[in-house]
Design a protein around this motif. Structure first.
Motif, PDB file in Angstrom:
ATOM      1  N   MET A 140       0.851  -1.185   0.000  1.00 39.08           N
ATOM      2  CA  MET A 140       0.000   0.000   0.000  1.00 39.08           C
ATOM      3  C   MET A 140       0.888   1.236   0.000  1.00 39.08           C
ATOM      4  O   MET A 140       1.689   1.408   0.931  1.00 39.08           O
ATOM      5  CB  MET A 140      -0.909   0.017   1.237  1.00 39.08           C
ATOM      6  CG  MET A 140      -1.950  -1.071   1.255  1.00 39.08           C
ATOM      7  SD  MET A 140      -3.067  -0.859   2.647  1.00 39.08           S
ATOM      8  CE  MET A 140      -4.157  -2.265   2.409  1.00 39.08           C
ATOM      9  N   HIS A 141       0.725   2.070  -1.013  1.00 36.63           N
ATOM     10  CA  HIS A 141       1.590   3.251  -1.142  1.00 36.63           C
ATOM     11  C   HIS A 141       3.041   2.797  -1.114  1.00 36.63           C
ATOM     12  O   HIS A 141       3.452   1.962  -1.908  1.00 36.63           O
ATOM     13  CB  HIS A 141       1.279   4.271  -0.044  1.00 36.63           C
ATOM     14  CG  HIS A 141      -0.159   4.700  -0.014  1.00 36.63           C
ATOM     15  ND1 HIS A 141      -0.757   5.381  -1.043  1.00 36.63           N
ATOM     16  CD2 HIS A 141      -1.124   4.523   0.934  1.00 36.63           C
ATOM     17  CE1 HIS A 141      -2.008   5.622  -0.763  1.00 36.63           C
ATOM     18  NE2 HIS A 141      -2.271   5.102   0.429  1.00 36.63           N
ATOM     19  N   ASP A 142       3.827   3.301  -0.167  1.00 34.25           N
ATOM     20  CA  ASP A 142       5.238   2.916  -0.074  1.00 34.25           C
ATOM     21  C   ASP A 142       5.462   1.875   1.018  1.00 34.25           C
ATOM     22  O   ASP A 142       6.581   1.617   1.421  1.00 34.25           O
ATOM     23  CB  ASP A 142       6.093   4.156   0.204  1.00 34.25           C
ATOM     24  CG  ASP A 142       7.579   3.876   0.098  1.00 34.25           C
ATOM     25  OD1 ASP A 142       7.953   3.045  -0.757  1.00 34.25           O
ATOM     26  OD2 ASP A 142       8.354   4.448   0.891  1.00 34.25           O
ATOM     27  N   TYR A 143       4.374   1.300   1.504  1.00 30.38           N
ATOM     28  CA  TYR A 143       4.468   0.348   2.613  1.00 30.38           C
ATOM     29  C   TYR A 143       4.283  -1.090   2.111  1.00 30.38           C
ATOM     30  O   TYR A 143       3.528  -1.339   1.178  1.00 30.38           O
ATOM     31  CB  TYR A 143       3.403   0.642   3.672  1.00 30.38           C
ATOM     32  CG  TYR A 143       3.532   1.992   4.322  1.00 30.38           C
ATOM     33  CD1 TYR A 143       4.464   2.210   5.335  1.00 30.38           C
ATOM     34  CD2 TYR A 143       2.720   3.059   3.929  1.00 30.38           C
ATOM     35  CE1 TYR A 143       4.584   3.452   5.932  1.00 30.38           C
ATOM     36  CE2 TYR A 143       2.836   4.306   4.529  1.00 30.38           C
ATOM     37  CZ  TYR A 143       3.775   4.496   5.526  1.00 30.38           C
ATOM     38  OH  TYR A 143       3.895   5.725   6.119  1.00 30.38           O
ATOM     39  N   THR A 144       4.972  -2.023   2.773  1.00 28.00           N
ATOM     40  CA  THR A 144       4.772  -3.449   2.550  1.00 28.00           C
ATOM     41  C   THR A 144       4.276  -4.033   3.860  1.00 28.00           C
ATOM     42  O   THR A 144       5.039  -4.192   4.814  1.00 28.00           O
ATOM     43  CB  THR A 144       6.076  -4.137   2.096  1.00 28.00           C
ATOM     44  OG1 THR A 144       6.547  -3.489   0.900  1.00 28.00           O
ATOM     45  CG2 THR A 144       5.843  -5.607   1.816  1.00 28.00           C
ATOM     46  N   MET A 145       2.969  -4.351   3.922  1.00 22.61           N
ATOM     47  CA  MET A 145       2.310  -4.622   5.190  1.00 22.61           C
ATOM     48  C   MET A 145       2.218  -6.118   5.512  1.00 22.61           C
ATOM     49  O   MET A 145       1.870  -6.935   4.660  1.00 22.61           O
ATOM     50  CB  MET A 145       0.897  -4.034   5.175  1.00 22.61           C
ATOM     51  CG  MET A 145       0.845  -2.532   4.934  1.00 22.61           C
ATOM     52  SD  MET A 145       1.801  -1.618   6.163  1.00 22.61           S
ATOM     53  CE  MET A 145       1.020  -2.198   7.664  1.00 22.61           C
ATOM     54  N   VAL A 146       2.539  -6.434   6.779  1.00 24.08           N
ATOM     55  CA  VAL A 146       2.375  -7.793   7.303  1.00 24.08           C
ATOM     56  C   VAL A 146       1.721  -7.709   8.687  1.00 24.08           C
ATOM     57  O   VAL A 146       1.322  -6.629   9.138  1.00 24.08           O
ATOM     58  CB  VAL A 146       3.731  -8.539   7.392  1.00 24.08           C
ATOM     59  CG1 VAL A 146       4.355  -8.698   6.021  1.00 24.08           C
ATOM     60  CG2 VAL A 146       4.696  -7.821   8.342  1.00 24.08           C
ATOM     61  N   ASP A 147       1.637  -8.850   9.338  1.00 23.34           N
ATOM     62  CA  ASP A 147       1.002  -8.998  10.654  1.00 23.34           C
ATOM     63  C   ASP A 147       1.495  -7.945  11.665  1.00 23.34           C
ATOM     64  O   ASP A 147       2.696  -7.762  11.858  1.00 23.34           O
ATOM     65  CB  ASP A 147       1.323 -10.396  11.184  1.00 23.34           C
ATOM     66  CG  ASP A 147       0.450 -10.814  12.352  1.00 23.34           C
ATOM     67  OD1 ASP A 147       0.279 -10.007  13.280  1.00 23.34           O
ATOM     68  OD2 ASP A 147      -0.064 -11.949  12.334  1.00 23.34           O
ATOM     69  N   GLY A 148       0.543  -7.269  12.306  1.00 19.79           N
ATOM     70  CA  GLY A 148       0.893  -6.246  13.290  1.00 19.79           C
ATOM     71  C   GLY A 148       1.607  -6.781  14.509  1.00 19.79           C
ATOM     72  O   GLY A 148       2.285  -6.038  15.233  1.00 19.79           O
ATOM     73  N   GLY A 149       1.459  -8.096  14.772  1.00 24.39           N
ATOM     74  CA  GLY A 149       2.108  -8.688  15.939  1.00 24.39           C
ATOM     75  C   GLY A 149       3.618  -8.655  15.886  1.00 24.39           C
ATOM     76  O   GLY A 149       4.288  -8.840  16.912  1.00 24.39           O
ATOM     77  N   MET A 150       4.179  -8.397  14.721  1.00 23.91           N
ATOM     78  CA  MET A 150       5.637  -8.348  14.603  1.00 23.91           C
ATOM     79  C   MET A 150       6.239  -7.229  15.454  1.00 23.91           C
ATOM     80  O   MET A 150       7.347  -7.355  15.968  1.00 23.91           O
ATOM     81  CB  MET A 150       6.048  -8.142  13.135  1.00 23.91           C
ATOM     82  CG  MET A 150       5.648  -9.262  12.195  1.00 23.91           C
ATOM     83  SD  MET A 150       6.325 -10.861  12.663  1.00 23.91           S
ATOM     84  CE  MET A 150       4.909 -11.626  13.445  1.00 23.91           C
ATOM     85  N   VAL A 151       5.503  -6.119  15.599  1.00 23.52           N
ATOM     86  CA  VAL A 151       6.044  -5.000  16.377  1.00 23.52           C
ATOM     87  C   VAL A 151       5.171  -4.614  17.573  1.00 23.52           C
ATOM     88  O   VAL A 151       5.662  -4.026  18.530  1.00 23.52           O
ATOM     89  CB  VAL A 151       6.260  -3.737  15.496  1.00 23.52           C
ATOM     90  CG1 VAL A 151       7.371  -3.977  14.493  1.00 23.52           C
ATOM     91  CG2 VAL A 151       4.973  -3.330  14.793  1.00 23.52           C
ATOM     92  N   ASN A 152       3.872  -4.927  17.522  1.00 29.01           N
ATOM     93  CA  ASN A 152       2.999  -4.492  18.624  1.00 29.01           C
ATOM     94  C   ASN A 152       1.801  -5.423  18.740  1.00 29.01           C
ATOM     95  O   ASN A 152       0.692  -5.101  18.312  1.00 29.01           O
ATOM     96  CB  ASN A 152       2.529  -3.050  18.391  1.00 29.01           C
ATOM     97  CG  ASN A 152       2.253  -2.327  19.693  1.00 29.01           C
ATOM     98  OD1 ASN A 152       2.304  -2.912  20.771  1.00 29.01           O
ATOM     99  ND2 ASN A 152       1.955  -1.051  19.598  1.00 29.01           N
TER     100      ASN A 152
END
Length: 361
Positions: A162-174
């Motif tokens: 999305m845009h300049d982001y490559t998104m994965v599971d939020g649990g990786m950081v928070n």
């Protein structure tokens, strides 16, 4: 701690944990029945699914809708059982081993809204930008796509760009976004954790070792956040069941997890009441407050021979397969019995109608 208003701004925070998200459902049911209301909802991974459904309908009826999803979910509703996807991913340098089509379908069928802004309570869905290792919080836009980002376990499901982001599971950081809730203005944070596996169960396979390691890492992060924020906000951690004997990949035990977590939360509410418990409730994996666990080093037990390990692993796997077969046979038997009863009723009705018709003639 600073003085609180009579009705502090309350955030419900739902953690990630795959099939253990059923634990959150049982605890949420007890909390809502107790009359506790949220002002905002935050969720990571499977917790974002629970949180989204609750934010859309924050009533006991809404919780029952979440419960219905958990009671009917099957492993293939989440993980597409196809041998082709991992082979293609390996041979073409792909980024995922499992197709996301089933979990996308599951989310689409159970989310009664299109955009995040449509929920009755403000909803914040947590994802991770895998390029930067940075938390991304979705608060508006397409709910389905935000949820797909939040549940995209790296290596298992494909990342979403999305845009300049490559998104994965939020649990990786928070995984339990207490910090985000505080930054968004929450004065009281209610955390729904997933718990930890029972200490009585020793992992016997590589998968079980990795799953336990992942769960402990997530709980370690939560333990740190509890220590960081317990004096900054009114922090309440809903106690999960003490023995979690279900793996986060096993969706067949949802009913058990819901019942156990509901009973545990009800017991806690009756005995301790709904109040801050960071100092009284010792959280697993917390290295900040417990005494140092000193132990003398001794020669460890020798590792079992390879043949013995193979036999034990085969026995353990066979036991699981047999349990699954028994459960399936039980379901088929019940279905056949019901079908037979239905056929008998239909035949009986036809015979009765025929008999009445003959009497009239």
């Amino acid at each position: 701690m600073k003085e609180r208003s009579k009705k502090p701004k309350t955030a419900f925070v739902f953690s990630g944990g795959a099939s253990l998200g059923a634990v959150e459902c049982g605890a949420l049911k007890a909390i809502v029945e107790h009359g506790i209301q949220a002002d905002m909802v935050l969720g990571t991974s499977v917790g974002s699914l629970n949180g989204a459904m609750y934010a859309y309908n924050p009533t006991i009826e809404g919780v029952k809708a979440i419960e219905d999803v958990w009671l009917n979910i099957k492993v293939w509703d989440v993980f597409s059982l196809s041998p082709i996807t991992p082979i293609l991913s390996i041979t073409t340098f792909g980024l995922n081993l499992i197709s996301p089509k089933n979990i996308r379908k599951l989310i689409a069928e159970n989310m009664k809204f299109t955009r995040i802004e449509e929920t009755k309570l403000p909803l914040y869905i947590i994802g991770t930008d895998i390029k930067r290792g940075q938390e991304v919080v979705f608060n508006k836009g397409l709910a389905l796509e935000a949820l797909m980002c939040s549940v995209a376990i790296p290596g298992v499901f494909p990342p979403l760009r999305m845009h300049d982001y490559t998104m994965v599971d939020g649990g990786m950081v928070n995984n339990s976004p207490i910090s985000t809730a505080v930054r968004l203005g929450a004065e009281r944070v209610v955390v729904f954790p997933i718990g930890v596996p029972s200490a009585d169960q020793e992992p016997r396979t590589v998968a079980e070792v990795l799953i336990r390691a992942f769960i402990f890492l997530l709980n370690r992060q939560l333990a740190t956040d509890i220590q960081l924020y317990k004096d900054k906000v009114e922090l309440i951690v809903i106690p999960p069941p003490e023995r979690i004997d279900v793996g986060p990949h096993d969706f067949s035990k949802s009913k058990q997890l819901i019942e156990e977590s509901y009973a545990k939360a009800k017991e806690w509410l009756e005995n301790d009441g709904f109040s801050p418990n960071a100092d009284t409730n010792l959280h697993p994996c917390d290295v900040h407050t417990p005494p140092v666990n000193l132990m003398e080093v001794i020669t460890p037990e020798p590792e079992a021979k390879a043949t013995t390990r193979m036999k034990e692993g085969f026995k353990h796997s066979t036991k699981g397969v047999l349990k699954s077969i028994d459960a399936t046979v039980g379901e088929i038997s019940a279905d056949l019995s019901k079908a037979a009863d239905d056929i008998k009723k239909k035949i009986f009705k036809k015979d009765k109608k025929k008999e009445l018709s003959e009497k009239k003639d």
